[in-house]
Design a protein around this motif. Structure first.
Motif, short mmCIF file in Angstrom:
data_model
loop_
_atom_site.label_atom_id
_atom_site.label_comp_id
_atom_site.label_asym_id
_atom_site.label_seq_id
_atom_site.Cartn_x
_atom_site.Cartn_y
_atom_site.Cartn_z
N GLN A 296 -7.62 -4.32 -14.04
CA GLN A 296 -7.04 -2.99 -13.83
C GLN A 296 -7.95 -2.17 -12.94
OE1 GLN A 296 -7.21 -0.34 -17.11
NE2 GLN A 296 -9.05 -1.23 -17.96
N ARG A 299 -9.87 4.45 -11.91
CA ARG A 299 -9.50 5.70 -11.21
C ARG A 299 -10.28 6.84 -11.85
NH1 ARG A 299 -5.26 4.62 -8.02
NH2 ARG A 299 -3.94 2.87 -8.62
N TRP A 322 -3.36 8.16 -13.26
CA TRP A 322 -2.46 8.28 -12.09
C TRP A 322 -1.00 8.32 -12.56
CZ3 TRP A 322 -0.74 3.79 -8.52
CH2 TRP A 322 -0.16 4.30 -7.33
N LYS A 325 1.46 5.27 -12.00
CA LYS A 325 0.97 3.93 -12.31
C LYS A 325 2.03 3.07 -13.02
CE LYS A 325 -0.83 4.84 -16.87
NZ LYS A 325 -1.64 5.83 -17.49
N LYS A 326 1.90 1.76 -12.79
CA LYS A 326 2.70 0.77 -13.50
C LYS A 326 1.77 0.26 -14.60
CE LYS A 326 4.02 -3.48 -11.81
NZ LYS A 326 4.33 -4.33 -10.69
N GLU A 334 -3.40 -0.46 -16.52
CA GLU A 334 -2.59 -0.30 -15.32
C GLU A 334 -2.50 -1.63 -14.56
OE1 GLU A 334 -3.86 2.83 -12.60
OE2 GLU A 334 -2.63 1.95 -10.99
N TYR A 336 -2.24 -3.01 -10.91
CA TYR A 336 -2.40 -2.56 -9.52
C TYR A 336 -2.95 -3.72 -8.69
CZ TYR A 336 -3.65 0.52 -5.62
OH TYR A 336 -3.76 1.12 -4.39
N GLU A 338 -2.89 -4.41 -5.61
CA GLU A 338 -3.49 -4.05 -4.31
C GLU A 338 -5.02 -4.11 -4.37
OE1 GLU A 338 -1.04 -2.54 -5.85
OE2 GLU A 338 0.37 -1.58 -4.46
#
Ligand code: BGP
Length: 456
Positions: A296, A299, A322, A325-326, A334, A336, A338
């Motif tokens: 994860q 952030r 965030w 977020k998914k 989370e 993410y 990317e």
């Protein structure tokens, strides 16, 4: 079709304490997990302790066959320090026999073993002397590493010293998820510093022995994403990176501790005790490769209030939730993917493009029996989707030149997870807790195809 580099490692990761079982048998002495479960079983999900876990000690032969059946060409697990050296000094022959047979069986099935030395499992004999707070732990770990290299060096070509060293620091000395569950920033820093030196001492022993093969370390990594471009948020993100990423990655790969980290610790009266010779030990003894565990993103934003001197990391940065977020609701993490691209580029640009691999990535889901088909197979499409998304971004980083040589999922067979027991399942194989039977999930069949095609 996304093709991955030649000889790419497709595999899974696991650890001794989470899978072996026979935790107090065959000569093994207690770790902090055995002890903590004994004195505070209520802390553990459904009172599930470390005694049995997935029973790999007894099932390893068939398990190695199962690795091959789903196309894994590599697998990372760890040696249990308390099993190999029950008192820290004396070699346990039963452990030597077990590990030699286990690692040989992997090789016989075309699975390259990557062997890690410490996965949160502090032997009680050392904990009683202060664990990583005691400087003597460095020499004790170097002796253990040397013993392992001598006993298994003919079978193992890729070694790692620690899995996620930040985690036993944070969970044991800041956030109370691991024994001794104290909250003390200064002690946490000392524990982290001794862990770093223990890692370096093990690398030194490895290089001095002119051991065949390579040595690395496994770190839990995410780039830090700042809430905004505001100066205060950016400065928090910078501090978070110093403490969470660069604290181990810089010394491991570059042989340096960031000046800004030393300044930050000094300003907050958190510097650890240091001895002559430490600087050289850190400067030399660089790793050959890095393993990065990614689940994860991190952030952060500027904290609303910050104490000076800092009492906790939250005085340097606050978590940022965030809104877009998914999330994986079972683990609360989370999703993410990317970030794997960002990590790949970070390794290329800031760390000399050192060889590295994704040493853990995966999705823990509770009550997976909901997804069981009539045939008995768990249809875990969500897991396949999760891995595909992450592999897509990893692939993009590789295409741009990042030197990534493998992808290991967490995990092979559903395993025991610290305080969470068997709540969240991660495996390519499902584990029946009553019978310890293993059955392949849809994701296990999927990874076989990915490995055979070296892509998807
Ligand atoms: C990593 C650890 C593993 C494993 C995994 C999944 O941080 O290296 O040991 O447990 O996370 O996390 P969890 O078991 O807490 O769901």
């Amino acid at each position: 079709m996304k093709n991955f580099p030649e000889n790419f490692l497709w595999g899974a990761a696991m650890s001794a304490p989470q899978t072996e079982g026979q935790s107090l048998n065959f000569g093994k002495t207690a770790t902090t997990w055995d002890y903590w479960f004994q004195i505070a079983p209520e802390k553990f999900h459904q009172n599930q302790g470390p005694a049995i876990t997935s029973g790999v000690y007894d099932h390893y032969l068939a398990d190695c066959q199962r690795m091959q059946e789903i196309g894994l060409n590599s697998l990372r697990t760890s040696i249990s320090w308390a099993r190999l050296l029950p008192d820290g000094k004396t070699v346990n022959q039963a452990a030597v026999d077990f590990y030699r047979q286990y690692f040989s069986a992997m090789l016989d099935h075309g699975v390259e073993p990557i062997i890690n030395l410490f996965h949160f499992d502090m032997p009680m004999w050392l904990m009683e002397q202060g664990g990583w707070e005691n400087r003597a732990s460095i020499e004790a770990f170097a002796f253990y590493a040397q013993t392992a290299f001598e006993l298994f060096g003919d079978l193992i070509k890729k070694w790692t010293t620690f899995n996620e060293p930040l985690v036993h620091v944070e969970c044991g000395y800041l956030y109370q998820y691991h024994y001794p569950a104290v909250v003390d920033f200064q002690r946490a820093i000392q524990v982290g510093y001794h862990t770093l030196l223990a890692h370096k001492a093990a690398v030194k022993v490895f290089k001095a022995a002119e051991q065949a093969g390579e040595i690395g370390i496994i770190l839990n990594i995410s780039p830090t994403y700042s809430k905004s471009e505001a100066q205060a948020d950016l400065s928090s993100a910078f501090h978070s990176d110093l403490l969470n990423t660069r604290s181990f990655l810089d010394p491991a790969v570059l042989g340096t501790i960031p000046d800004e980290l030393i300044t930050l610790l000094r300003e907050n009266q958190l510097l650890p005790e240091v001895e002559a010779g430490d600087h050289e030990l850190i400067k030399e003894n660089l790793v050959d490769f890095i393993g990065l565990n990614y689940y994860q993103p991190r952030r952060v934003q500027a904290p609303e209030e910050a104490r000076m001197p800092a009492q906790m990391p939250s005085d340097f940065y606050a978590a940022y939730d965030w809104p877009d977020k998914k999330i994986n609701p079972y683990r609360g993490w989370e999703i993410y993917p990317e970030a794997l691209y960002d990590v790949a580029i970070m390794m290329k640009e800031a760390y000399n493009n050192i060889p590295w691999y994704v040493s853990e990535n995966g999705m823990g889901v509770a009550e997976e029996e909901r997804f069981m088909k009539d045939s008995g197979e768990i249809e875990d499409d969500y897991r396949i989707e999760f891995m595909k998304e992450h592999l897509n971004y990893l692939h993009k980083g590789i295409l741009e030149g990042s030197n990534c040589f493998g992808y290991h999922a967490w995990t092979f067979v559903d395993c025991w997870s610290w305080l969470n027991g068997y709540r969240n399942r991660y495996g390519f194989y499902r584990l029946d807790l009553k019978t310890l039977e293993r059955s392949v999930k849809k994701s296990g069949r999927w990874i076989k195809a990915v490995s055979e095609n070296n892509g998807f």
